[in-house]
Structures are given as structure tokens and as C-alpha cells.
Design a protein around this motif. Structure first.
Motif, PDB file in Angstrom:
ATOM      1  N   ARG A 250       0.809  -1.223   0.000  1.00  0.00           N
ATOM      2  CA  ARG A 250       0.000   0.000   0.000  1.00  0.00           C
ATOM      3  C   ARG A 250       0.838   1.267   0.000  1.00  0.00           C
ATOM      4  NH1 ARG A 250      -3.206  -2.973   3.560  1.00  0.00           N
ATOM      5  NH2 ARG A 250      -2.395  -1.895   5.404  1.00  0.00           N
ATOM      6  N   ARG A 291      -7.437  -5.754   0.407  1.00  0.00           N
ATOM      7  CA  ARG A 291      -7.238  -4.578  -0.444  1.00  0.00           C
ATOM      8  C   ARG A 291      -8.545  -3.824  -0.651  1.00  0.00           C
ATOM      9  NH1 ARG A 291      -4.104  -8.582  -3.765  1.00  0.00           N
ATOM     10  NH2 ARG A 291      -1.876  -8.127  -3.458  1.00  0.00           N
ATOM     11  N   TRP A 317      -8.365   0.039  -7.361  1.00  0.00           N
ATOM     12  CA  TRP A 317      -8.494  -1.250  -6.701  1.00  0.00           C
ATOM     13  C   TRP A 317      -9.959  -1.556  -6.386  1.00  0.00           C
ATOM     14  CZ3 TRP A 317      -5.320  -5.128  -6.548  1.00  0.00           C
ATOM     15  CH2 TRP A 317      -3.933  -4.933  -6.555  1.00  0.00           C
TER      16      TRP A 317
END
Length: 326
Positions: A250, A291, A317
Motif C-alpha cells: 500500500r 485490499r 483497486w
């Protein structure tokens, strides 16, 4: 007076007692305040000269040190650590430590002084592989000194995603692509019960470092590109091994090219397998769930820690994974 200034003054006052506790091996200390260090501990640079040598070694002094950080450092990097004869520890070597100083119940440690931290703009493929290798060694060694557990408290994903929707709907902050966010968050909300149930039931098999980023990964020497060490253990927690890989990933959501094509999740999986550690089944799906949940929280946290580039990557994402996990 700030907490950093307060602990700095305490450290200066206790320096004579500290040097006495070290039996004359610890030299003069140059104290400094670092905002990046958790817990507000004072940090000092010094030299350590063993009683049987006249060759000083550069060291770092920390006080006061919290109970968890003290326990992990001394167990994993002290002279009696597991794997001591096989390889260097995944943390800076602890040269001296105690839980009392000058009549106070105050923990302190003296550790080897490391080289520079990894620099995001200068990372190489080898750096990333070495970083994840030391994370795997931390996982192995931490589990060898303390049973993993208990299961952490579930995070309020539903509350955070709902807050994200309100931030977008009421335009509480300016985030680009608000209509795309609205649609992605609407779809995510429908999936939340299943996603959170699966994530909260994930295997808890690892002591995660919890804060794997470049500033917490240091070289043992200025030109050492393989032997790295982790610092800052304030967020160590029981969890799934994939959490450390995804935390590092991340950090580069907004700048994926900086990873040079290295995939942290798969790379950490290989590093764990090389040490005989289990990776479990279907960890790729669990990673996607994590995620998506984290991406869905980005608008909720945007006012405090967001950036347009990171939000754009998170939206990508979210849009991809709400389709894939539907």
C-alpha cells in the motif's frame, strides 16, 4: 513542553546513571529527538567499548522503551536469542538492556547503530526482496519465542465504509471522481457482510510487524543491500502473514513503478516457504478482500491522511475488486 522534549530532558538527567549501569562501556551520548519514533522515547547516539576490547562500536540508546518493544527486542536480538548462532537477527542487535534505571522502573536498551533506512526513491529489486526476507525472518523468530495470539478485535469496516459514502455524498472533502466512488462504494456495501465475515475468520498464525515501510527497514551498513533489519515494534500484533506484505504494498499504491515489478505478497510467500513457514491456502483471495476493504475506507480517512494520487489508486483497486469478488 512536548512529549519529545520531556523524554529528552529525562534522558539527559539519567545519562550518568545509564553510563554507570553499562559498566563504563558506554561513551558520551548525543541525544536527539525523532518525530518518527513511536512512543516518544528519547534516542541517543554513542559508542560502546567492550571490557575486553579497545575498539569502540557505534550504538543507539533508547529510553524509556515500552514493555512490548523491550520484550521483542531483547527476545529476538539479545545475546540469548533463538537462532543466535545461525544468522544475524531481524532487528538491531541488543548490546545492553534493563527494566530499571536510577531507581526508576524504566526500561532502556542499547543497540547496534545501523546504516541508513531504505529510501523509496532509490529502491532496487534486490532491496525489496531483502526487505521481505527480513520480514519473513521476523515472523519465524517471533513465533519461536511467543505463541501467536490472541485474535485481534475486528475492525469496524461497515462503519468506515458508511463514513466513506457520507464523505462522498455530502462532499465533506474534495476527492476526484466522486461519482465513480459513489458507485464503487455502493457495490462494496452489498458485499460487506460476506467480505468482513471471511476476513475476520482469517487464520491468525503470525506475529505481524504491523508497520512495514521504508523508514522502518534499515541497512546494517551504508553499502549493505542484503542484510537489513526492522525497527519500531510499536504495532506488532497477532494476525495473518499477508498483512505485512499488503502494508508494504500500500505504501506504493500511488507509485507502483517504484516496486520494479516485485509483488510483495508473492515475494513474502516465497521467503516464508524458504524458511519452512506455512502460507496457507487461497491467500490471494484473502489479500484481495483486504485490499478492497482498505480501499473502501480511503474517503473516510482522506481528510487526515489522504492524497489525490493515493485515492486514485485506491479507487482503481475498489472498482476492479468489487467486480472480481462479487
Amino acid at each position: 513542553m512536548t512529549q519529545g522534549e520531556s523524554t529528552h530532558d529525562l534522558a539527559v538527567a539519567l545519562e550518568p546513571a545509564l553510563r554507570e549501569a553499562c559498566g563504563g562501556s558506554l561513551g558520551d551520548i548525543e541525544w536527539f529527538i525523532t518525530a518518527a519514533q513511536r512512543g516518544g522515547a528519547a534516542t541517543g547516539a554513542s559508542n560502546w567499548t567492550p571490557a575486553d576490547s579497545d575498539q569502540p562500536q557505534p550504538v543507539i540508546v533508547k529510553l524509556p522503551v515500552g514493555p512490548a518493544e523491550f520484550a521483542w527486542n531483547t527476545a529476538l536480538a539479545g545475546p540469548d536469542r533463538a537462532h543466535a548462532s545461525a544468522e544475524t537477527p531481524p532487528l538491531p542487535r541488543v548490546i545492553a538492556s534493563h527494566t530499571e534505571l536510577g531507581g526508576y522502573d524504566l526500561a532502556w536498551i542499547v543497540v547496534e547503530r545501523l546504516g541508513p533506512a531504505l529510501a523509496p526513491a532509490e529502491l532496487t529489486k534486490d532491496d525489496i526482496h531483502a526487505a521481505l526476507a527480513v520480514v519473513a525472518r521476523f515472523h519465524r523468530d517471533a513465533a519461536s519465542v511467543r505463541p501467536v495470539g490472541p485474535r485481534p478485535q475486528p475492525r469496524d469496516w461497515a462503519g468506515l465504509v458508511d463514513r466513506s459514502r457520507r464523505v462522498i455524498r455530502d462532499r465533506l472533502v474534495h476527492i476526484p471522481d466522486d461519482q465513480r466512488w459513489n458507485e464503487a462504494l455502493r457495490k462494496l456495501t452489498k458485499l460487506l457482510p460476506t467480505l468482513t465475515r471471511t476476513w475476520d475468520a482469517r487464520p491468525i498464525e503470525t506475529w505481524c510487524h504491523g508497520d512495514v515501510h521504508c523508514a522502518n527497514i534499515m541497512r546494517r551498513g551504508p553499502d549493505d543491500h542484503e542484510d537489513l533489519a526492522l525497527i519500531d515494534l510499536g504495532l506488532v500484533h497477532a494476525g495473518s502473514w499477508i498483512e505485512d506484505a499488503l502494508y508494504l504494498e500500500r505504501q506504493f499504491w500511488a507509485h507502483p513503478d517504484a516496486l520494479h515489478g516485485v509483488k510483495p505478497l508473492q515475494t513474502l510467500a516465497r521467503a516464508r516457504k524458504a524458511l519452512g513457514l506455512d502460507t496457507g491456502e487461497d491467500y490471494a483471495k484473502l489479500a484481495h478482500i483486504s485490499r478492497l476493504l482498505v480501499a473502501g475506507c480511503v474517503p473516510a480517512l482522506y481528510a487526515d491522511e489522504g492524497s489525490p494520487a493515493y485515492a486514485k489508486a485506491a479507487l482503481g483497486w475498489a472498482e476492479k475488486l468489487v467486480k472480481q469478488l462479487a
